[in-house]
Motif scaffolding. Sequence first.
Motif, PDB file in Angstrom:
ATOM      1  N   LEU A1653     -15.317 -35.493  -3.148  1.00 28.98           N
ATOM      2  CA  LEU A1653     -16.549 -36.141  -3.577  1.00 28.98           C
ATOM      3  C   LEU A1653     -17.701 -35.145  -3.699  1.00 28.98           C
ATOM      4  O   LEU A1653     -18.471 -35.199  -4.664  1.00 28.98           O
ATOM      5  N   VAL A1654     -17.820 -34.217  -2.748  1.00 31.41           N
ATOM      6  CA  VAL A1654     -18.924 -33.252  -2.831  1.00 31.41           C
ATOM      7  C   VAL A1654     -18.687 -32.255  -3.963  1.00 31.41           C
ATOM      8  O   VAL A1654     -19.651 -31.706  -4.517  1.00 31.41           O
ATOM      9  N   ARG A1655     -17.434 -32.030  -4.320  1.00 23.36           N
ATOM     10  CA  ARG A1655     -17.186 -31.149  -5.470  1.00 23.36           C
ATOM     11  C   ARG A1655     -17.565 -31.830  -6.772  1.00 23.36           C
ATOM     12  O   ARG A1655     -18.042 -31.187  -7.712  1.00 23.36           O
ATOM     13  N   SER A1656     -17.369 -33.134  -6.814  1.00 22.35           N
ATOM     14  CA  SER A1656     -17.735 -33.867  -8.038  1.00 22.35           C
ATOM     15  C   SER A1656     -19.239 -34.109  -8.116  1.00 22.35           C
ATOM     16  O   SER A1656     -19.787 -34.210  -9.209  1.00 22.35           O
ATOM     17  N   SER A1657     -19.905 -34.241  -6.968  1.00 22.36           N
ATOM     18  CA  SER A1657     -21.364 -34.483  -6.953  1.00 22.36           C
ATOM     19  C   SER A1657     -22.013 -33.489  -6.008  1.00 22.36           C
ATOM     20  O   SER A1657     -22.456 -33.829  -4.903  1.00 22.36           O
ATOM     21  N   PRO A1658     -22.084 -32.230  -6.410  1.00 24.42           N
ATOM     22  CA  PRO A1658     -22.594 -31.212  -5.473  1.00 24.42           C
ATOM     23  C   PRO A1658     -24.076 -31.326  -5.193  1.00 24.42           C
ATOM     24  O   PRO A1658     -24.559 -30.814  -4.191  1.00 24.42           O
ATOM     25  N   ASN A1659     -24.838 -31.985  -6.069  1.00 23.90           N
ATOM     26  CA  ASN A1659     -26.292 -32.080  -5.881  1.00 23.90           C
ATOM     27  C   ASN A1659     -26.718 -33.411  -5.284  1.00 23.90           C
ATOM     28  O   ASN A1659     -27.911 -33.708  -5.247  1.00 23.90           O
ATOM     29  N   THR A1690     -25.605 -25.294  -1.436  1.00 25.67           N
ATOM     30  CA  THR A1690     -24.955 -25.763  -2.669  1.00 25.67           C
ATOM     31  C   THR A1690     -25.925 -26.464  -3.605  1.00 25.67           C
ATOM     32  O   THR A1690     -25.893 -26.261  -4.824  1.00 25.67           O
ATOM     33  N   ILE A1691     -26.765 -27.328  -3.072  1.00 26.72           N
ATOM     34  CA  ILE A1691     -27.652 -28.126  -3.918  1.00 26.72           C
ATOM     35  C   ILE A1691     -28.564 -27.201  -4.708  1.00 26.72           C
ATOM     36  O   ILE A1691     -29.135 -26.243  -4.174  1.00 26.72           O
ATOM     37  N   ASN A1692     -28.705 -27.519  -5.983  1.00 29.93           N
ATOM     38  CA  ASN A1692     -29.503 -26.694  -6.879  1.00 29.93           C
ATOM     39  C   ASN A1692     -30.937 -26.595  -6.386  1.00 29.93           C
ATOM     40  O   ASN A1692     -31.498 -27.554  -5.846  1.00 29.93           O
ATOM     41  N   ILE A1693     -31.527 -25.425  -6.599  1.00 31.50           N
ATOM     42  CA  ILE A1693     -32.880 -25.187  -6.091  1.00 31.50           C
ATOM     43  C   ILE A1693     -33.909 -26.084  -6.754  1.00 31.50           C
ATOM     44  O   ILE A1693     -34.976 -26.348  -6.215  1.00 31.50           O
ATOM     45  N   ARG A1694     -33.571 -26.584  -7.967  1.00 30.47           N
ATOM     46  CA  ARG A1694     -34.515 -27.470  -8.660  1.00 30.47           C
ATOM     47  C   ARG A1694     -34.542 -28.872  -8.036  1.00 30.47           C
ATOM     48  O   ARG A1694     -35.505 -29.603  -8.219  1.00 30.47           O
TER      49      ARG A1694
END
Length: 1910
Positions: A1653-1659, A1690-1694
Amino acid sequence: MAAPKSQKKKARDGPKVSKASKQPFKPRNKSLEAAQPQALPFQLQDDMPDFPRGGGSFLSRKEREEVHAEVDRELEAEENASKSNKKKNMRKKVNATEDDLGSLFGDGISGKLPRFANRITLKNICPGMKLWGVISEVNEKDLVVNLPGGLRGLVRAADALDPALDDNVEGTENVLSSLFSVGQLVSSVVSQVDDDKKEKGKRKIWLSLRLSSLHKGFTLEAIQEGMVLSACVKSIEDHGYILHFGSPSFTGFLPKPSQGTDPGGSEFKSGKLLQGVVKSIDKTRKVVYLNSDLDMVSKIVTKDLKGISMDLLVPGMMVNARVQSTLENGIMLSFLTYFTGTVDLFHLLNPLPTKDWKDDYPQNKKVNARILFIDPLSRAVGLTLNPHLVHNKAPPLHVGIGDIYENSKVVRIDRGRGLLLEVPSSPVSTSAYVSVLDIAEDEARKLEKKFKEGSKVRVRILGFKHLEGLAVGVLKAAAFEGSVFTHSDVKPGMVVRAKIIAVDDFGAIVQFPGGVKALCPVTHMSEFEIAKPRKKFQVGAELVFRVLGCKSKRITVTHKKTLLKSKLPILSSYADATDGLLTHGWIAKIEKHGCFVRFYNGVQGFAPRHDLGLEPGSDPTSMYHVGQAVKCRVTSSVPSARRINLSFTTKHSRVSEEEEVKVGSIVSGVVDGLTPRGVIVYVNGKGYSKGIILEQHLADHHELATLLKCVLKPGAEFDQLLVLDIEGHNLVLSAKHSLINSAEKLPSEISEIHPNIVVHGFVCNLIETGCFVRFLGRLTGFSPRKKATDDLRADLSEAFFVGQSVRSEILDVDNETGRITVSLKQSTCSSTDSSLIEGYFQSEEKIAKLQLSDSNGSELEWGEGFKIGSIIEGRIQEAKDFGVVVSFDKYNDVFGFITHYQTGGSSMEVGSTVRAVVLDVSKREHLVDLSIKPELVKQFDKENSSSQSQKQKRKREASKSLEVHQTVTAVVEIVKENYLVLSVPEYNSAIGFAMIYDYNTQKFPKKQFSSGQSVGATVMALPSPSTTGRLLLVLKSVTEASETSSSKRARKKLAFNVGSLVQAEITEIKPLELQVKFGVNLRGRIHITEITDGSTMDNPFGDFKVGQTLTARIIAKTDKKRTSQWELSIKQKMLTESSWSEEKLNEEDFSYSSGQPVSGYVYKVDRDWIWMTISRQVNAQLFILDSSCEPNELQEFQRRFPIGKAVSGYVLSANREKKLVRLVPRSFPVPSGETSNADVTLHMCEGDVVGGRISKILPGVRGVVVQLGPTVSGRVHFSELTDSFVTDPLSGYHEGQFVKCKVIETGHSATGTLHIDLSFRSSLKGMGGLSSKELSDNVDSSYKRVEKIEDLHPNMMVQGYVKNVSPKGCFILLSRKFDAKILLSNLASGFVDDPDKEFPVGKLVMGRVLSVEPVSCRVEVTLKTNDADSEPKPKSYDFSSLHIGAIVSGRIKRMEAYGLFITIDHTNLVGLCHISELSDDHVDNIESKYKAGEKVTAKILKVDEERRRISLGMKNSYFQDVTDIQMSSDEESDGVTKENSSDDEINSTVFRICSSQVIEEENGGSAALAQVESRASVPPLEVPLEEIENPDEDNHMKPNEDRSDEVNNQDDDKSKKRAKKKAKEERERQIRAAEERLLEKDIPRTADEFEKLVRSSPNSSFVWIKYMAFMLSLADVEKAREIAERALRTINIREESEKLNVWVAYFNLESEYGNPREEAVQNVFQRSLQYCDPKKVHLALLGMYERTEQYNLADDLLGKMVKKFKHSCKVWLRRVHITLKQEKEDVKPVITRALICLPHHKHIKFITQTAILEFKCGVPDRGRSLFEKILREYPKRTDLWSVYIDQEIRLGDTDVIRALFERATSLSLPLKKIKFLFKKYLMFEKNTGDEERVEYVKRKAMEYAENTQD
């Protein structure tokens, strides 16, 4: 000249006037206050020039002269009380018209100028005065400031800094010394004036340097460029310093100087006081910029300012002044246009003004002056013209107190007051003033005749006036003759006379003739303790004292007569302490080991106990007390170490060296008394009278020493005592037989000791690393641990005791260090004589004599009839299990005893007479040991029947045959506790005695002997009086290790090698090994694993006995340095094969693999592990939980595995480095390719029944975590705790409990984490309970446990536990693998008011399955009971079956203020009957008319299928005509519309709001209520409170936008607003749907699923947080932290909001599991500030603190937030909300501070929301005040009026609400705005049900519309 007599008389008649005149600065005096109102008119009408402020007085000339006379009389009375009246009158005549250097006088009422300049004295100083001063001392807690006039002020540390700077000043120690310096000029304010308690007539002046007091009244407008201001550094910034002026309204800034330019000196510290010139003023930012250039500051003159007030004058301010007039002792100046001040004679330009000084100050002369003091009350100002002070520097002083100057020049003579002198100091001369009282001892008359200007005098400096730069001198002859004039003149030990000036509980303050003061402590006021010091010392008395010391100007004196009269030299330094010095001192402290003695000047020495002259055993406190003066002698000293040793015995006894008792000599003594430590004896030796024998030195044997002390009494004699040591005049003695016998050989000096000799001694101390052996005196040796015993593993505390007699072998002697190393090993220190057993019998003999000392001596003669070896007759008195008791006719109190062995097998009857041989006699116990063995009786009977001559002949022959040191074989006859009674058959069965132990083995385990055993022994002493007639032997077993070193070396040649076969004898059997000996003194062991070749045996040592000889093979040598310990083996394989080499035997064999069976023996059991040995080198361990699966067996874990038990198991893992193997008791499959480091869970498979221990009970329904191994845990699902569903399945379980569980599933995640699911259900196979089938028969068949979702089907009855509750319903646990959903409408047949309360987490519920989706694992259940009854199933739930106009029946489900919710029969639909549709008449109270559950009939008015809403009506008019009921739905709808059209569509709007969420899932009741409460709201201000409170409670503003749109539906932008509204609704609908899908979505249940699940929704922060929660449910906190860190990486900086969500989760994690919690949260918090918006992070952390109720941390955080985000309205609103919530303090200061910090455009927002908060959780009246305040400024803001009205509607006060509506609708507003208010008014009145009021509002609205159109 006025007549003096008349003036004196009037002065006496008016004492009140004279007292008032002495305090001209204090208006508090009643007479002065009374005079002021009268003085004002005179002053206004007078045409004379204005008097100087403070320079005038309200007294007349006549009154002033009277005051002068009274002052002079009081002064003379104090100084010359003992002089005659004639001299006093003459002195008063001389000084009648003069002022005493500083009194304030002047003409005010008459209009004339004052005669004298203003001066500050102790009489007129008062709080509030501003003074200039110079710092003279900087102490740790205060400052000393010299003030004008020679006064001295004190500044406390708290008053030296402003409170605003407390947080910024660095450090807490020596703060004052870092901020202030001696010689620094400061401006101060008098804060307090106290009378000095120690000295009458003196006052203590307390000052404050706080700028807030000094600059009181300063404003930014009053500050001008070019002014000099005092400031203190508040903080240090990068480019300069933030300054504080004492006022919070403005601040200052001082730029740092650039490199190369240093105008102000070094850098300043926080809190530093400084002066600067105002460069510029930023009035917008309220900042004053300064320049601290010292040169510029000293030259700046204050400009004339219009309207300057007295408050702006500051001491030290430089002004341009003009001479107005000259006075008698100074001049008057005018300055700054409005002010006048005076300069006294000592502050003129010339420091040495002559008598013509007035010529230098003509009128109107311009001068520069600085303000010296200001009195705001009397408005008096003092100035100075001193050149140094004008240049802003303190005047230098070039003289010292006590200095004498011969040729001092008289500069000026002040008639009646004194002389001004010029002292020839270096480098420049100094001015000095001598008062008239200090000129001569007698009356000083007509100074101008005695002294001439320019003449030379001899003067001594008495003191200083620092601010004037003036020295105070004295000309009296006594001042030159006194020995003490200053502190430097005081020397320790000097005797002086002093006057007592004060007495207190701590002592007396005395004053020397020169004025120096000293302290006499209360302990030094007398030789003895004084209870009331004031009675002993009278104030004013003159006594003789002796100086004890002088340190830091603090002098201490004594009045003890012993010290005063002492003629001995004083000891004032450590260098003076020479050996033999006799001196006096006093006891400072008493300890058990001695006394500390204090001498002069702080010197201290120590007198040991033995040098105190005490009686032996007495306590020092019984003879001495603290403070006692003592005479002592210095015995030794080390000045560099500040150490002095003393003795209170000042004389040695005169005894010749030959007669003197020395250490090591033998003396005799008589017991004087007993103490807890030992025995006090009188010694028969010259030079010493007493000595002490410590208890352990009464005998060599500890038991006999204790017994001997018990029987000793005063008068008992000791014939021989050894002098061990001499302590002062006391001897330390010993009665040990071993020491007395070897006294001549005992060493007392290190030179007498040589290596390789054996010396007697005793143990004096034991430590972990060895023991200390004492010889004579203080000569001590040390035996290291390895040299103390032959067994290196022995514990020294168990092998020796303090005081034990020992024999020690000298190993090494170091003469340089004085260290002696000894050995106590029995192998080298065994006894070579019979002194041990000889001393034993002598001690017993002495104890027997002492026991019978009170009785007749005849009782001791009974022993003569019982000679050892004699035959005696006796009668059998009693037969016991352990022997026979014999009585004797001749001796009634003596008994005999015959052991069974000594009976020789013959039977005896009670009362029969026997003839027996005496074997042993114990006179102490009156017991005789006998033997009737025939061979012994026969042997001794022959000897006794022979003649005396033959007997003597045989004795001679026997003595010849038995020789000393002869080795014999003896038979053990009797085994005593400490010795053996032996017979020597080879020598006529001679009876002998031998000790079981030796000196060094007294505390060792005693070797066991049995009667009849043969032993080897050596004859050590033949019978003699010294041996009490006994034959003494020494056992060979005790001395067999005693061999010479040469014989040892010879026998070592026959060494054995590894692999050799030996014959070994078993010496001891231990649980895990056989101790054996072989060869010559070689010892070894046979390990338990070296017994047999095969498997383990239960009792492998069962066939072995001590003394048995075995054939064994040496397989190893444990330590090359230790030749006495060998490893042997008796395995058959080892003995039969001969090819065993040393290399082969030493090969390490560690070939263990997983699953391999092994066996071992238990050697240790601790809390969690069984430790086993499986070979000599390899150990194994078995975990407690692996040992069994039964809880009761696990509970008895340690008892089940005793030491030595054989245990078998299978290898789970092996560690080659540690040579350690872990075992499990059962076999398990081993995967191919497994190594020795196998997985520690290989033995756990699905279906296994294992033992466990509950490690944690998880909250809610998360289950139980069970420990299965050292690092392995499993989880028991909540549904797996019991076989059947019960109400509280966790009852009976607690943490730490042992449990039996079954592994039902195991698995590994992608990250390698192991998951084990367990079950406690006893019905499972292998759990030992009922089977599932049997259990189902006992349980209700309607509820069955479901394991798979395929087993579920609709209408099936199930049980489950509530998992969680949400506003839409709840989830329940049906099994380990799936849950079920229950909607809110299906929770109960009736209305559920509070789902959280009625369905708590963990509650057991029973329901029916509604639907099952096996693919998605979704199950829906209902708990309604009526659904399961026989009630007919509704035909249709569709809205199409309902028609408008139809009459339906139903039951009231619940009641609200706006209507009834009715459940329609035979359906699950609910409709709303609004309050306006209940009756044709008005309904005031619904609850009084209807009840929940009541059956009602209603008419369907409207059906909205799209929004799933039903509107009902219950008016009677709806049911009057049946035809009306059959009307079509269209007509009915039209009718309803027409009927409601007159309400201006308000009711329909309200109905939509109220019924918006009634039907859909029954979950909107609370939301509907919230929306109905907000029905009268208006469009919101831009002040949302979502971060303050639940957003649902404050969203009441948003519906107003909708209604506002409806009100303004005729506007041009109507369509745009509707489109916007629809778009917003659509967006909210989509969000709600997404949330529902997320709620119903299948939640991942394993770590692998979460990884996908975290690979499919990393953000997605939601997924990461769920993953963290999953790990926490498994009690894996560290893994949860790792996931949080992964998420942040992992979560994008934006995606800042997503990251912030993770940070918040991280906060919660550390708050729950961090250690320490606060520190862990702060670490995460500091990290988050680097990545996210600081404000959001702070708010998130604050929310976490509030949720977890950490209010203290929340308050601290808010305090920082309001400083950091002081312009944020959100932050201030949170502060207000929390303040109101906690009710800790008044919220008003917070609001005031917020309005100061917030920008002006945010004030409306803040005030409005604050008012709302006051209405909700504070005081409504405060909220009203805020609303009223803002409406006064913005009266036409309809949004403010609307919010105000909304809050009042919530409170429900109708009168207040209507009054507000009236005010609002009376405003002159545009029609569009006023229409909205009228509509709101109308809606309110309709809801109240008052038709008249409704009509009134309509009528008023029409009138307003008409007036507007006109």
